[in-house]
Design a protein around this motif. Structure first.
Motif, PDB file in Angstrom:
ATOM      1  N   TYR A   1       0.838  -1.207   0.000  1.00 26.06           N
ATOM      2  CA  TYR A   1       0.000   0.000   0.000  1.00 26.06           C
ATOM      3  C   TYR A   1       0.867   1.248   0.000  1.00 26.06           C
ATOM      4  CZ  TYR A   1      -3.757   3.189   1.441  1.00 26.06           C
ATOM      5  OH  TYR A   1      -4.667   4.216   1.516  1.00 26.06           O
ATOM      6  N   TRP A   2       1.977   1.222   0.737  1.00 22.80           N
ATOM      7  CA  TRP A   2       2.922   2.351   0.741  1.00 22.80           C
ATOM      8  C   TRP A   2       3.334   2.704  -0.679  1.00 22.80           C
ATOM      9  CZ3 TRP A   2       7.279   1.530   4.941  1.00 22.80           C
ATOM     10  CH2 TRP A   2       6.710   1.600   6.214  1.00 22.80           C
ATOM     11  N   ASP A   3       3.711   1.690  -1.446  1.00 19.97           N
ATOM     12  CA  ASP A   3       4.200   1.926  -2.804  1.00 19.97           C
ATOM     13  C   ASP A   3       3.123   2.561  -3.686  1.00 19.97           C
ATOM     14  OD1 ASP A   3       6.634   0.816  -2.092  1.00 19.97           O
ATOM     15  OD2 ASP A   3       6.069  -1.197  -2.746  1.00 19.97           O
ATOM     16  N   ASP A   4       1.891   2.019  -3.590  1.00 19.54           N
ATOM     17  CA  ASP A   4       0.790   2.570  -4.387  1.00 19.54           C
ATOM     18  C   ASP A   4       0.474   4.001  -3.969  1.00 19.54           C
ATOM     19  OD1 ASP A   4       0.616   0.147  -5.684  1.00 19.54           O
ATOM     20  OD2 ASP A   4      -1.028  -0.602  -4.445  1.00 19.54           O
ATOM     21  N   GLU A   5       0.416   4.234  -2.667  1.00 20.95           N
ATOM     22  CA  GLU A   5       0.100   5.562  -2.143  1.00 20.95           C
ATOM     23  C   GLU A   5       1.196   6.568  -2.484  1.00 20.95           C
ATOM     24  OE1 GLU A   5      -2.587   7.092   0.215  1.00 20.95           O
ATOM     25  OE2 GLU A   5      -3.309   5.848  -1.428  1.00 20.95           O
ATOM     26  N   TYR A   6       2.433   6.100  -2.469  1.00 23.57           N
ATOM     27  CA  TYR A   6       3.538   7.016  -2.780  1.00 23.57           C
ATOM     28  C   TYR A   6       3.414   7.550  -4.203  1.00 23.57           C
ATOM     29  CZ  TYR A   6       8.098   8.836  -3.983  1.00 23.57           C
ATOM     30  OH  TYR A   6       9.097   9.659  -4.432  1.00 23.57           O
ATOM     31  N   GLN A   7       3.124   6.661  -5.131  1.00 23.83           N
ATOM     32  CA  GLN A   7       3.008   7.104  -6.525  1.00 23.83           C
ATOM     33  C   GLN A   7       1.855   8.088  -6.685  1.00 23.83           C
ATOM     34  OE1 GLN A   7       5.313   6.423  -9.012  1.00 23.83           O
ATOM     35  NE2 GLN A   7       4.158   8.131  -9.884  1.00 23.83           N
ATOM     36  N   ALA A   8       0.715   7.781  -6.039  1.00 22.45           N
ATOM     37  CA  ALA A   8      -0.446   8.669  -6.114  1.00 22.45           C
ATOM     38  C   ALA A   8      -0.134  10.023  -5.477  1.00 22.45           C
ATOM     39  CB  ALA A   8      -1.644   8.026  -5.433  1.00 22.45           C
ATOM     40  N   THR A   9       0.582   9.984  -4.350  1.00 22.33           N
ATOM     41  CA  THR A   9       0.947  11.220  -3.650  1.00 22.33           C
ATOM     42  C   THR A   9       1.887  12.066  -4.495  1.00 22.33           C
ATOM     43  OG1 THR A   9       0.699  10.174  -1.477  1.00 22.33           O
ATOM     44  CG2 THR A   9       2.086  12.145  -1.583  1.00 22.33           C
ATOM     45  N   LYS A  10       2.877  11.418  -5.097  1.00 19.15           N
ATOM     46  CA  LYS A  10       3.832  12.139  -5.934  1.00 19.15           C
ATOM     47  C   LYS A  10       3.139  12.773  -7.138  1.00 19.15           C
ATOM     48  CE  LYS A  10       8.346  11.630  -8.176  1.00 19.15           C
ATOM     49  NZ  LYS A  10       9.448  10.695  -8.509  1.00 19.15           N
ATOM     50  N   ASP A  11       2.180  12.053  -7.703  1.00 19.81           N
ATOM     51  CA  ASP A  11       1.441  12.585  -8.851  1.00 19.81           C
ATOM     52  C   ASP A  11       0.681  13.853  -8.464  1.00 19.81           C
ATOM     53  OD1 ASP A  11       2.367  10.505 -10.387  1.00 19.81           O
ATOM     54  OD2 ASP A  11       0.513   9.332 -10.266  1.00 19.81           O
ATOM     55  N   VAL A  12       0.029  13.826  -7.281  1.00 23.22           N
ATOM     56  CA  VAL A  12      -0.739  14.990  -6.829  1.00 23.22           C
ATOM     57  C   VAL A  12       0.195  16.166  -6.555  1.00 23.22           C
ATOM     58  CG1 VAL A  12      -2.150  15.897  -4.938  1.00 23.22           C
ATOM     59  CG2 VAL A  12      -2.628  13.643  -5.883  1.00 23.22           C
ATOM     60  N   LEU A  13       1.309  15.914  -5.877  1.00 23.28           N
ATOM     61  CA  LEU A  13       2.260  16.984  -5.562  1.00 23.28           C
ATOM     62  C   LEU A  13       2.848  17.594  -6.839  1.00 23.28           C
ATOM     63  CD1 LEU A  13       4.095  15.402  -2.510  1.00 23.28           C
ATOM     64  CD2 LEU A  13       2.640  17.435  -2.472  1.00 23.28           C
ATOM     65  N   THR A  14       3.022  16.754  -7.865  1.00 23.49           N
ATOM     66  CA  THR A  14       3.500  17.252  -9.154  1.00 23.49           C
ATOM     67  C   THR A  14       2.467  18.160  -9.794  1.00 23.49           C
ATOM     68  OG1 THR A  14       4.849  15.264  -9.482  1.00 23.49           O
ATOM     69  CG2 THR A  14       4.378  16.592 -11.425  1.00 23.49           C
ATOM     70  N   GLN A  15       1.195  17.719  -9.745  1.00 21.15           N
ATOM     71  CA  GLN A  15       0.112  18.523 -10.297  1.00 21.15           C
ATOM     72  C   GLN A  15      -0.036  19.860  -9.584  1.00 21.15           C
ATOM     73  OE1 GLN A  15      -3.373  16.038 -10.033  1.00 21.15           O
ATOM     74  NE2 GLN A  15      -2.491  14.441 -11.339  1.00 21.15           N
ATOM     75  N   LEU A  16       0.252  19.848  -8.276  1.00 24.20           N
ATOM     76  CA  LEU A  16       0.132  21.079  -7.503  1.00 24.20           C
ATOM     77  C   LEU A  16       1.373  21.956  -7.604  1.00 24.20           C
ATOM     78  CD1 LEU A  16      -1.550  19.685  -4.252  1.00 24.20           C
ATOM     79  CD2 LEU A  16      -2.630  20.979  -6.093  1.00 24.20           C
ATOM     80  N   GLY A  17       2.418  21.438  -8.262  1.00 26.89           N
ATOM     81  CA  GLY A  17       3.603  22.234  -8.492  1.00 26.89           C
ATOM     82  C   GLY A  17       4.674  22.126  -7.426  1.00 26.89           C
TER      83      GLY A  17
END
Length: 327
Positions: free
Chosen positions: A308-324
């Motif tokens: 779950y950590w791995d899946d959540e990390y990718q999702a989190t990184k994607d959101v942080l990228t979108q937010l700049g």
């Protein structure tokens, strides 16, 4: 009469909890573990959801382990201060970390590296995110009115949560992006400070889980206006959920525990088993129900939690990228 019934209910729970501790006694761990007190480090101040979660879980866990468990609150640096402290201790199972989405956020931001530094223990809860306002707010009373107000007043609306680039900020800014509004995020180190800011009318909107401030909601001091979920909650039947409003956000804070990487696997497995039993203690079950923490399945063992950590990390990184925040 009501207070007598409540007293009897909690007395029964206390007896069940006492019997539970002795009927499911975990016994001695590997190599005599634990031989001394255990410390659990929480990267938030006292009184917040994570702090309350840890203290409620560790009460039955201490009985099962037959040792003292001390909870240490260590705020600062968006969780980095607490992480560094845990990593400075031996990898022997005597220091447990309240692992949370912050560790994934910090990794995405280059502040730490969760996959190289920590080993998963268990996930226990999957909470629900809600926005709240002061009921006396004269500018808006519903989430639809909030969006209209924000569009008419770009940059004026002020949201609050704990620490910069926290899960609070991520969900707030995701909401702002989906709603097409320009808002400000004003963070505090401790959850009670965020509550006070909205209660006092100093800031407009609070992001928080319901259990932490249920008494304030029931007293009419804070008003929920949107639940980030795929359905409404029975507790707040008049509060719309995000999905029905066309807002594709159902994020909620998850809470779990980890240890320093290198901790012997037999100790990790033993602790995971004890914590699973602790989570079934009647007093802990009651706390989860009264705090609305039983609305989503939350339990994951070490292997499942690690995936779950791995899946959540990718999702989190994607959101942080979108937010700049991440290039």
């Amino acid at each position: 009469m009501l207070s007598m019934k409540k007293s009897v209910r909690f007395s029964v729970l206390a007896v069940l909890s006492f019997l539970f501790a002795f009927t499911v006694q975990a016994g001695d761990g590997p190599d005599g573990y634990p031989e001394r007190p255990i410390e659990v480090v929480v990267q938030y101040g006292a009184g917040g959801g994570s702090d309350i979660f840890v203290r409620n879980l560790m009460t039955p866990a201490a009985k099962l382990l037959g040792t003292t468990i001390n909870v240490t609150n260590m705020t600062g640096g968006a969780g980095v201060k607490a992480s560094k402290y845990v990593l400075g201790q031996p990898a022997d199972g005597y220091t447990i970390y309240n692992f949370s989405p912050e560790q994934l956020i910090n990794t995405a931001l280059g502040r730490e590296n969760f996959s190289e530094e920590f080993a998963p223990l268990v996930q226990v809860q999957q909470d629900i995110s809600i926005f709240y306002i002061n009921p006396e707010n004269k500018n808006f009373q519903t989430v639809q009115e909030l969006i209209e107000y924000a569009k008419a007043n770009p940059g004026k609306l002020q949201f609050t949560g704990t620490t910069p680039t926290s899960p609070d900020e991520i969900i707030i800014m995701r909401f702002a992006k989906e709603a097409g509004i320009d808002i400000k995020y004003v963070p505090f180190d401790k959850a009670p400070q965020t509550h006070a800011a909205v209660l006092g009318g100093h800031l407009d909107v609070l992001h928080e889980e319901p259990g932490v401030i249920l008494s304030l909601i029931e007293a009419g001091k804070l008003k929920p206006i949107i639940v980030f979920n795929d359905k409404r909650l029975d507790k707040f039947p008049d509060v719309p959920c995000s999905v029905e409003l066309g807002i594709n956000i159902t994020t909620g804070r998850w809470r779990g525990l980890a240890v320093k990487k290198g901790t012997p696997q037999p100790i990790i497995d033993y602790l995971a088993g004890v914590l699973e039993q602790a989570a079934q203690d009647p007093m802990f079950v009651e706390y989860q129900a009264t705090s609305l923490l039983d609305q989503r399945p939350g339990w994951k063992g070490p292997v499942e939690f690690g995936k779950y950590w791995d899946d959540e990390y990718q999702a989190t990184k994607d959101v942080l990228t979108q937010l700049g925040y991440v290039k």
